[in-house]
Design a protein around this motif. Structure first.
Motif, PDB file in Angstrom:
ATOM      1  N   GLU A  23       1.535 -26.119  19.024  1.00 57.66           N
ATOM      2  CA  GLU A  23       2.314 -24.971  19.472  1.00 57.66           C
ATOM      3  C   GLU A  23       3.285 -25.382  20.579  1.00 57.66           C
ATOM      4  N   VAL A  26       6.201 -27.270  19.105  1.00 57.59           N
ATOM      5  CA  VAL A  26       7.115 -26.377  18.382  1.00 57.59           C
ATOM      6  C   VAL A  26       7.953 -25.567  19.369  1.00 57.59           C
ATOM      7  N   VAL A  27       7.318 -25.022  20.415  1.00 56.11           N
ATOM      8  CA  VAL A  27       8.053 -24.234  21.408  1.00 56.11           C
ATOM      9  C   VAL A  27       9.077 -25.107  22.131  1.00 56.11           C
ATOM     10  N   TRP A  30      11.997 -25.901  19.783  1.00 53.61           N
ATOM     11  CA  TRP A  30      12.426 -24.765  18.971  1.00 53.61           C
ATOM     12  C   TRP A  30      13.919 -24.804  18.672  1.00 53.61           C
ATOM     13  N   GLU A  31      14.744 -25.104  19.659  1.00 54.52           N
ATOM     14  CA  GLU A  31      16.189 -25.147  19.417  1.00 54.52           C
ATOM     15  C   GLU A  31      16.542 -26.240  18.415  1.00 54.52           C
ATOM     16  N   ALA A  38      17.867 -20.046  18.270  1.00 57.36           N
ATOM     17  CA  ALA A  38      16.714 -20.188  19.168  1.00 57.36           C
ATOM     18  C   ALA A  38      16.796 -19.180  20.307  1.00 57.36           C
ATOM     19  N   SER A  41      15.322 -15.801  19.227  1.00 59.59           N
ATOM     20  CA  SER A  41      13.974 -15.816  18.664  1.00 59.59           C
ATOM     21  C   SER A  41      13.016 -16.479  19.643  1.00 59.59           C
ATOM     22  N   ASN A  42      11.726 -16.213  19.422  1.00 59.21           N
ATOM     23  CA  ASN A  42      10.723 -16.744  20.327  1.00 59.21           C
ATOM     24  C   ASN A  42       9.429 -17.017  19.554  1.00 59.21           C
ATOM     25  N   PRO A  43       9.071 -18.298  19.351  1.00 64.93           N
ATOM     26  CA  PRO A  43       7.792 -18.574  18.692  1.00 64.93           C
ATOM     27  C   PRO A  43       6.647 -18.171  19.610  1.00 64.93           C
ATOM     28  N   VAL A  53       6.742 -15.588  14.935  1.00 68.23           N
ATOM     29  CA  VAL A  53       7.972 -15.651  15.715  1.00 68.23           C
ATOM     30  C   VAL A  53       8.530 -14.246  15.924  1.00 68.23           C
ATOM     31  N   TYR A  71      13.242 -24.589   8.163  1.00 59.57           N
ATOM     32  CA  TYR A  71      12.492 -24.663   9.414  1.00 59.57           C
ATOM     33  C   TYR A  71      11.126 -25.316   9.182  1.00 59.57           C
ATOM     34  N   ILE A  75       9.704 -28.631  11.021  1.00 63.22           N
ATOM     35  CA  ILE A  75       8.434 -28.629  11.756  1.00 63.22           C
ATOM     36  C   ILE A  75       7.508 -29.712  11.211  1.00 63.22           C
TER      37      ILE A  75
END
Length: 181
Positions: A23, A26-27, A30-31, A38, A41-43, A53, A71, A75
């Protein structure tokens, strides 16, 4: 049993086994994963191989849904496995994921912790025992958790994930609890 020959391999092995590390990666990236959206949005977390998300509005939700496979591939490339098999987007409050610098949490604030390993030696992959590395990673994770809680984040009463919001449960656990009722 194969012996781990370097810090890099040990960390890669830990990433494969740890949901929270995945996690965080990924955060933090994210961009790189989604590009300019990005900021819209917000994971919020990974649960049962699904990345959840929040998205600013339905326009971005549609756009991101159309690009979901791209995406997922990115990832998988970053995590070096197919740990995330689906992404669920939901319109919700989007917080600027860059409102604090993750490097500040992981590196600069850890210099205040008394520890046996200097950050410089850890980052340079000097020969360290597995116990020293695991201890260092635990301290980094605890420091990050303390920092986020001081900034107003909460700890989910179900899974222990750190999240931002008013509820007692993170988004994935809230969904699971509401489905079980």
């Amino acid at each position: 049993m194969a012996e781990i020959s370097s810090v890099k391999e040990m960390i890669e092995t830990a990433v494969v086994k740890s949901r929270k590390l995945k996690e965080g990666i990924v955060v933090a990236r994210w961009e790189e994963i989604v590009g300019k959206v990005a900021k819209k949005s917000n994971p919020v977390g990974i649960k049962d191989e699904t990345l959840y998300v929040y998205v600013e509005d339905s326009v971005f939700l549609h756009h991101m849904s159309m690009n979901k496979n791209k995406y997922l591939e990115k990832i998988e490339e970053i995590l070096k496995d197919s740990y995330v098999k689906d992404i669920r987007f939901k319109v919700g409050k989007v917080n600027d994921p860059l409102k604090y610098d993750y490097r500040e949490v992981y590196i600069n604030n850890n210099r205040n912790i008394e520890e046996n390993i200097s950050e410089e030696s850890f980052m340079k992959n000097e020969e360290l025992s597995i116990e020293e590395i695991v201890d260092h990673l635990k301290k980094m994770a605890l420091k990050r958790e303390e920092y986020l809680i001081k900034k107003g984040y909460k700890k989910c009463k179900s899974c222990g994930a750190i999240f931002e919001g008013e509820k007692d449960y993170c988004f994935p656990c809230s969904n699971k609890l509401s489905k079980n009722k």
